[in-house]
Write an enzyme that holds these catalytic residues in place. Sequence first.
Site, short mmCIF file in Angstrom:
data_model
loop_
_atom_site.label_atom_id
_atom_site.label_comp_id
_atom_site.label_asym_id
_atom_site.label_seq_id
_atom_site.Cartn_x
_atom_site.Cartn_y
_atom_site.Cartn_z
CB CYS A 36 -0.93 0.03 1.20
SG CYS A 36 -1.97 -1.42 1.32
CB CYS A 104 -0.55 10.17 5.86
SG CYS A 104 -0.08 9.92 4.14
#
Lengths: 123, 408
Positions: A36, A104
Amino acid sequence: MYSDKVLDHYNQPKNVGSFEEGDLSVGTGIVGAPECGDVMKLQLKVENGRIVDARFKTFGCGSAIASSSLATEWVKGKTLEEAAQITNSEIAEELSLPPVKIHCSVLAEDAIKAAVNDYKNRQ
Amino acid sequence: MNPTHPKPIYLDYSATTPVDPRVLEKMLPYFGEVFGNAASRNHQFGWAAEQGVEEGREQIAQLIGAQGKEIIITSGATESDNLAILGVAEMYGKKGNHIITCVTEHKAVLDPAHYLESKGFEVTFLPVDPQGMIDLKALEAAITDQTILISLMAANNEIGTLHPLKEIGQLAKAKGVLFHCDATQAAGKIKLNVEEMGIDLMSLSAHKMYGPKGVGALYVRRRQPRVRLAPILHGGGHERGMRSGTLNVPGIVGFGEACRLARLELEEEAVKMIALRERLYQGLAAKLDYLYLNGHPTQRLPGNLNLSFAFVEGESLMMGLEFIAVSSGSACTSASLEPSYVLRALGIGDDLAHCSIRFSLGRFTTEEEIDRTIEQVVATVTRLREMSPLYDMAKAGIDLKSIQWAGH
Ligand SMILES: Cc1ncc(COP(=O)(O)O)c(C=O)c1O
């Protein structure tokens, strides 16, 4: 393109490194996956129920590095319960992350929670 | 630009190139005194413009071994690809409804192909091997009596892999199928000849070869066979009716000059590019472990070096290369959060796709720039690996594939 705070954390990340894995006073959270494009390892050192120190290592984009660096700063001095309440939106806001980078901050929140759980499971 | 900052280094020539000063020089009069409409047949303003256009067209043709009459001017390779694919599909749709292309083509080919699928066409997207090569046997096997077009690129824009055009052309000819080649990245970099390679349609773009942006060409074969196309743009009937619209005269003049220069300098330039590319590759490989080359080791564009720096995410690396312009196949540089479909098609694994950087060198790249690039890339990769949990694990001998990752 990047906010000043992201750039600061990227250029001078806080608390990069690792603690001894076997240390009972340390909780380790590893989240994400190489496929990912981001993996965060966050470690908490706990004394008397409080986080006295933290370390991270991150594979990921600049915003992922900044999110984890910021997370290590924020958890210090907090109790485990307080640390587990840090949310991704607080991190995203502090770093002025654009929408495509929100994941994030989500990862950083997950990393804190995973480290807290790991610490608890070890006791 | 800030004078206290070092001079930025441009290593993104595959995205676009600067206009060569000699090209610019040639274009300038066409913004001034020679301003006519090339379609004005009745006065000298028109004639002067037309002469510039025809000279440009001739130079474009010469670069690829074609005739000027076979060059249709467009706005760029995106339009050329669309015109070739949609134009053939409409013109030859009664003959057959099958098109063959491949998974690593540019979106300007893939998207028209997908569009045709939605209109009832069958499209075969050939896979590629780990170096980005198609399998000629698979291509041959894919051809049916319904196949009207094979569209395969000359050089891949991300990994630089060169397809075997001559062999593809022979196959297409033997089966009576038209062969369209997107040569946007290859033109002016490697030798191309539509006769020797059996190419029926070829897309070109000026801004990838030191010409101006917004002008391109589609080569359309006129003999053996005479290729016909349905237009996309309808109007005044310019360009043999295949592409209406007033011609971009300065653009065509510049494109022509860019092609002329490329034809004269191509061989020498390719030697220089390969030397610089190898200097970059060897310089990095000497100082960094876990370095992977994406694409073909030898059958590749002279100026293309696509590398994966394992355990370092591409965007974070680019962020550290503040004064170096490169591009990455990492997800973080795209809105989709998925890494480059070209790298994925190679089967190198998404983890390595996220770690890729494309360096594309060009006419104005210097040795000194390459050396500064090596220095900065090594320093940044080293710093980021010290920060990477994956690098720790790899160094400790842990097989990353054996770990159950909590993906998101
Ligand atoms: C292989 C390829 N085809 C087509 C295009 C599109 O070209 P243009 O920018 O001229 O539309 C590009 C440019 O990115 C390319 O690299």
